[in-house]
Write an enzyme that holds these catalytic residues in place. Structure first.
Site, PDB file in Angstrom:
ATOM      1  N   TYR A 220       6.950  45.448  16.188  1.00 16.11           N
ATOM      2  CA  TYR A 220       7.211  44.941  17.498  1.00 16.11           C
ATOM      3  C   TYR A 220       8.409  45.924  18.167  1.00 16.11           C
ATOM      4  CZ  TYR A 220       8.619  41.589  20.983  1.00 16.11           C
ATOM      5  OH  TYR A 220       8.941  40.913  22.295  1.00 16.11           O
TER       6      TYR A 220
ATOM      7  N   ASP B 201       2.881  46.301  19.428  1.00 18.01           N
ATOM      8  CA  ASP B 201       3.481  46.098  20.715  1.00 18.01           C
ATOM      9  C   ASP B 201       4.561  47.117  20.762  1.00 18.01           C
ATOM     10  OD1 ASP B 201       4.737  45.800  23.244  1.00 18.01           O
ATOM     11  OD2 ASP B 201       4.943  43.835  22.998  1.00 18.01           O
TER      12      ASP B 201
ATOM     13  N   HIS C  44      -0.404  39.212  26.228  1.00 18.25           N
ATOM     14  CA  HIS C  44      -1.169  40.176  25.592  1.00 18.25           C
ATOM     15  C   HIS C  44      -2.528  39.907  25.174  1.00 18.25           C
ATOM     16  CE1 HIS C  44       2.630  42.610  24.647  1.00 18.25           C
ATOM     17  NE2 HIS C  44       3.108  41.638  24.960  1.00 18.25           N
TER      18      HIS C  44
END
Length: 251
Positions: free
Chosen positions: A105, A144, A242
């Protein structure tokens, strides 16, 4: 061999939105989550047949990653070995006989790019970490990554040119990573595809209007490219801002 990656924007929140049914339906060998926003022992969550590997941020309700894996890892590493970057629960690396799986992340550069300097220092350190892994065995990086690499990776590129996630510096950092012997699996299979995104703002009915960004990736070592069977973005799955992304590799 099937991999799923999903920024759930709060695991406790998505558990109220059929996450367990989605998990079962996708039936992945590896299920990697970002932005779990949990501390240790805040929830009891077990999936039969899976090992769970967690990395929590020091700060409560912030960041965090987890990998659910059908196969136990040879070795588990949380963070990238640099104290400055290892307090936000952003990276988990699982080592297997034939590859490393890295769940990430990436830090957001935030409004007016106020965290851009930190982000760019992170990029250099993280790319060095990945390249070192890649010297030993192939790497499968997912998560991500908080950047839309190309103009076709977001709906409104002109108005976002200098915003977080589409600054020239962040895009160049992604180019630099790919130049180090890695492949964006989705673009490898779908080089010209437009209008497919993985994140939409909760504001302005962005998802209904498909005004999104592709910022969730599976990046793999170049020598794995001939094993890529499928690289998709599962836009029909809801529960977060998302949607999940998917990778299938030949065994």
């Amino acid at each position: 061999m099937k991999f799923i990656s999903w920024n759930v924007n709060g695991l406790r929140a998505v558990l109220k939105k059929d996450f367990q049914a989605i998990f079962k339906q996708l039936d992945s060998d590896f299920f990697c989550l970002q932005e779990t926003k949990l501390q240790a022992k805040q929830i009891e969550l077990n999936f039969p047949g899976y090992q769970a590997y967690w990395n929590y941020a020091d700060r409560k309700g912030y960041s965090g990653t987890v990998i659910f894996a059908k196969s136990p890892a040879i070795k588990v590493t949380n963070g990238i070995g640099i104290d400055e970057f290892d307090h936000e629960g952003r990276v988990i690396t699982l080592e297997y006989e034939q590859f490393y799986l890295v769940d990430c992340y990436t830090p957001n550069s935030q409004q007016k790019l106020k965290r851009l300097d930190f982000r760019l220092k992170w990029e250099l350190a993280f790319q060095t970490y990945l390249k070192k892994l890649d010297q030993t065995k192939p790497v499968i990086l997912c998560g991500d990554l908080n950047v839309a690499h190309q103009k076709i990776d977001l709906k409104n590129w002109k108005t976002n040119r200098h915003n977080a996630g589409f600054s020239d510096q962040e895009r160049q950092a992604m180019t630099s990573l790919l130049d180090k012997g890695f492949i964006d699996s989705f673009r490898f299979l779908h080089p010209e595809t437009t209008g497919i995104y993985s994140w939409w703002s909760y504001r302005f009915h962005a998802r209904e209007n498909n005004a999104g960004w592709r910022i969730d990736y599976f990046i793999v070592s170049d020598r794995l490219k001939n094993r890529i069977l499928k690289a998709d973005i599962l836009t029909n799955i809801y529960g977060s801002d998302h949607c999940p992304v998917e990778l299938e590799l030949k065994e």
